[in-house]
Design an enzyme around this catalytic site. Sequence first.
Site, PDB file in Angstrom:
ATOM      1  N   GLU A 107     -12.001   6.733   7.166  1.00  0.00           N
ATOM      2  CA  GLU A 107     -11.005   7.254   8.301  1.00  0.00           C
ATOM      3  C   GLU A 107     -10.497   8.343   7.691  1.00  0.00           C
ATOM      4  O   GLU A 107     -10.684   8.891   6.709  1.00  0.00           O
ATOM      5  CB  GLU A 107      -9.962   6.170   8.361  1.00  0.00           C
ATOM      6  CG  GLU A 107     -10.355   4.880   9.007  1.00  0.00           C
ATOM      7  CD  GLU A 107      -9.321   3.690   8.794  1.00  0.00           C
ATOM      8  OE1 GLU A 107      -8.761   3.575  10.070  1.00  0.00           O
ATOM      9  OE2 GLU A 107      -8.678   3.254   7.876  1.00  0.00           O
ATOM     10  N   ALA A 108     -10.045   9.510   8.605  1.00  0.00           N
ATOM     11  CA  ALA A 108      -9.578  10.669   8.439  1.00  0.00           C
ATOM     12  C   ALA A 108      -8.450  10.529   7.022  1.00  0.00           C
ATOM     13  O   ALA A 108      -8.416  11.378   6.244  1.00  0.00           O
ATOM     14  CB  ALA A 108      -8.908  11.238   9.324  1.00  0.00           C
ATOM     15  N   ASN A 109      -7.701   9.531   6.955  1.00  0.00           N
ATOM     16  CA  ASN A 109      -6.793   9.035   5.936  1.00  0.00           C
ATOM     17  C   ASN A 109      -7.285   8.939   4.757  1.00  0.00           C
ATOM     18  O   ASN A 109      -6.477   8.957   3.599  1.00  0.00           O
ATOM     19  CB  ASN A 109      -5.829   8.166   6.357  1.00  0.00           C
ATOM     20  CG  ASN A 109      -6.521   6.726   6.344  1.00  0.00           C
ATOM     21  OD1 ASN A 109      -7.451   6.516   5.958  1.00  0.00           O
ATOM     22  ND2 ASN A 109      -5.825   5.716   6.987  1.00  0.00           N
TER      23      ASN A 109
ATOM     24  N   SER B 201       0.829  -1.363  -0.184  1.00  0.00           N
ATOM     25  CA  SER B 201      -0.113   0.047  -0.074  1.00  0.00           C
ATOM     26  C   SER B 201       0.764   1.584  -0.112  1.00  0.00           C
ATOM     27  O   SER B 201       1.580   1.614  -0.944  1.00  0.00           O
ATOM     28  CB  SER B 201      -0.895   0.002   1.200  1.00  0.00           C
ATOM     29  OG  SER B 201      -2.066   0.974   1.314  1.00  0.00           O
TER      30      SER B 201
ATOM     31  N   PRO C  79      -3.414   3.833  23.813  1.00  0.00           N
ATOM     32  CA  PRO C  79      -2.193   3.302  23.489  1.00  0.00           C
ATOM     33  C   PRO C  79      -1.945   2.825  21.986  1.00  0.00           C
ATOM     34  O   PRO C  79      -3.024   2.644  21.328  1.00  0.00           O
ATOM     35  CB  PRO C  79      -2.186   1.988  24.387  1.00  0.00           C
ATOM     36  CG  PRO C  79      -3.377   1.901  24.689  1.00  0.00           C
ATOM     37  CD  PRO C  79      -4.180   3.061  24.773  1.00  0.00           C
TER      38      PRO C  79
ATOM     39  N   GLY D 112      -1.449   0.637  18.709  1.00  0.00           N
ATOM     40  CA  GLY D 112      -1.907  -1.114  18.462  1.00  0.00           C
ATOM     41  C   GLY D 112      -0.477  -1.862  18.472  1.00  0.00           C
ATOM     42  O   GLY D 112      -0.540  -3.023  18.458  1.00  0.00           O
TER      43      GLY D 112
ATOM     44  N   ARG E  93      -0.574   7.753  21.951  1.00  0.00           N
ATOM     45  CA  ARG E  93      -1.282   8.749  21.024  1.00  0.00           C
ATOM     46  C   ARG E  93      -2.145   9.705  21.749  1.00  0.00           C
ATOM     47  O   ARG E  93      -2.834   9.288  22.521  1.00  0.00           O
ATOM     48  CB  ARG E  93      -1.732   8.153  19.719  1.00  0.00           C
ATOM     49  CG  ARG E  93      -1.037   7.374  19.089  1.00  0.00           C
ATOM     50  CD  ARG E  93      -1.659   6.607  17.720  1.00  0.00           C
ATOM     51  NE  ARG E  93      -1.168   5.789  17.050  1.00  0.00           N
ATOM     52  CZ  ARG E  93      -0.036   6.025  16.074  1.00  0.00           C
ATOM     53  NH1 ARG E  93       0.324   7.423  15.997  1.00  0.00           N
ATOM     54  NH2 ARG E  93       0.778   5.050  15.620  1.00  0.00           N
TER      55      ARG E  93
ATOM     56  N   ASP F 111      -3.500   6.374  -2.667  1.00  0.00           N
ATOM     57  CA  ASP F 111      -2.387   5.791  -2.263  1.00  0.00           C
ATOM     58  C   ASP F 111      -1.518   4.844  -3.107  1.00  0.00           C
ATOM     59  O   ASP F 111      -2.141   4.603  -4.236  1.00  0.00           O
ATOM     60  CB  ASP F 111      -2.645   5.373  -0.840  1.00  0.00           C
ATOM     61  CG  ASP F 111      -3.515   4.058  -0.871  1.00  0.00           C
ATOM     62  OD1 ASP F 111      -4.248   3.939  -1.745  1.00  0.00           O
ATOM     63  OD2 ASP F 111      -3.504   3.379   0.013  1.00  0.00           O
TER      64      ASP F 111
END
EC number: 5.4.2.3
Length: 516
Positions: free
Chosen positions: A372-374, A66, A500, A502, A508, A278
């Site tokens: 997701e924001a991405n 990716s 935390p 993953g 974070r 991406d």
Amino acid sequence: VDMDLHAIAEYSALHAKPSGLVLQYGTAGFRTKAEHLDHVMFRMGLLAVLRSKQTKSTIGVMVTASHNPEEDNGVKLVDPLGEMLAPSWEEHATCLANAEEQDMPRVLMDISVKAAVNLQQDAFVVIGRDTRPSSEKLSQSVIDGVTVLEGQFHDYGLVTTPQLHYMVYCRNTSGQYGEATVKGYYQKLSKAFMELTKQALCSEDEYRSLKVDCANGIGALKLKEMEHYISQGLSVQLFNDGTKGKLNHLCGADFVKSHQKPPQGMEMKSNERCCSFDGDADRIVYYYLDVDGHFHLIDGDKIATLISSFLKELLLEIGESLNIGVVQTAYANGSSTRYLEEVMKVPVCCTKTGVKHLHHKAQEFDIGVYFEANGHGTVLFSKAAETKIRQLAKELEDEKRKAAAKMLENVIDLFNQTAGDAISDMLVIEAILTLKDLTIQQWDALYTDLPNRQLKVKVADRQVISTTDAERRVVTPSGLQEAINDLVKKYKLSRAFVRPSGTEDIVRVYAEADSQ
């Protein structure tokens, strides 16, 4: 017929595992430096055959990493309905990939016993790969694994990740979903796109064009192939098309999102619509420069807002009581949540971070939207909702209601029902902007993001912190949540949480409020 363990061991020695290497199958499958992956690819070929026998279905194997750097590679398996591999099989994948060379045949046998695989059953596996220099050889290793277990296979060669998901879904629904070829994919999407946009009142002379940064990846090859199918409704100008630059280097959706600036190699004039894919074309972000040359990013939250608002309007037009919901994570900007709930009256719910949580929650609605924001996301229609909408598109007498039902039907056909697809997303967004006659600035102005910050803090042991309420509240250590509450209380429209990671020993931290 048992497995020929002797033949497997002999073949496997040609794809020997470096001793001591340990890898974990996660949401993105396995990912690491390409030179460490040969044994994993061979073994995933073996595993795909077992999964195919067990489900009596076609299984997919996609060779890609990716948005990772070009020197990395990875592999993920695709389950029968184009969805992510079942969690119990993620565990099998991890065990098989990490077995030392001499134990591998026994571990394979154990999996087939544990999962009650009927070894007499035929197996069929489809394989795809991205444009990385290492991908071709690695996909050959997958094929070696499939053939040693006497599975049948079809190698699709260079395809986007969502295209391979599409192929798997088509083959397992005996062609009802679409034809299991790249051409079938283009025909299905372009037909829905052209039908959706022909409703637009736009004058013909306003020719729509979009600049696309293809991250020097597979998206460029596939958009080039697709161009003439959609040229009536949209002209795409491709940048970072892989002819000279390096995959994902200073370009692509991930770069643009994390650096908040245009990719290298794209000439932008003010107020032009631009987007980035991406590396494997399963996520997308939009952006533009305003007249003062300031860069504006339109991320997954704003994409979800545009799409769900449009769908909500169509549902109101039809007058059917189908429910629509938007699924977000705690990272979604508070302004987007507020706009959806208060202005659009669309219910929003929050889940833990990670595609599988979002996907699972979205399935609870007739129409579930998640991004997701991405820029990774999709729209899911329940079987019942899809049947209902198709029926209405056929049977409604009232012209306006019928047109709305037809548009919803086109949207169903545009969304790859299995996973995020940058090409699908792009076509849906372009159609909506055309139909609603919106410029990119007007879309951006639906709401203004609250100022926010994200930080990573290195810690000795991330397990000390545990959370609840979709990771928005801390449970342990005690006192931490109270301390956060006291700080948040002092500011307007403010919110903050810690969670935390993953994967690594970091915590974070996210905060937002009405001023920077």
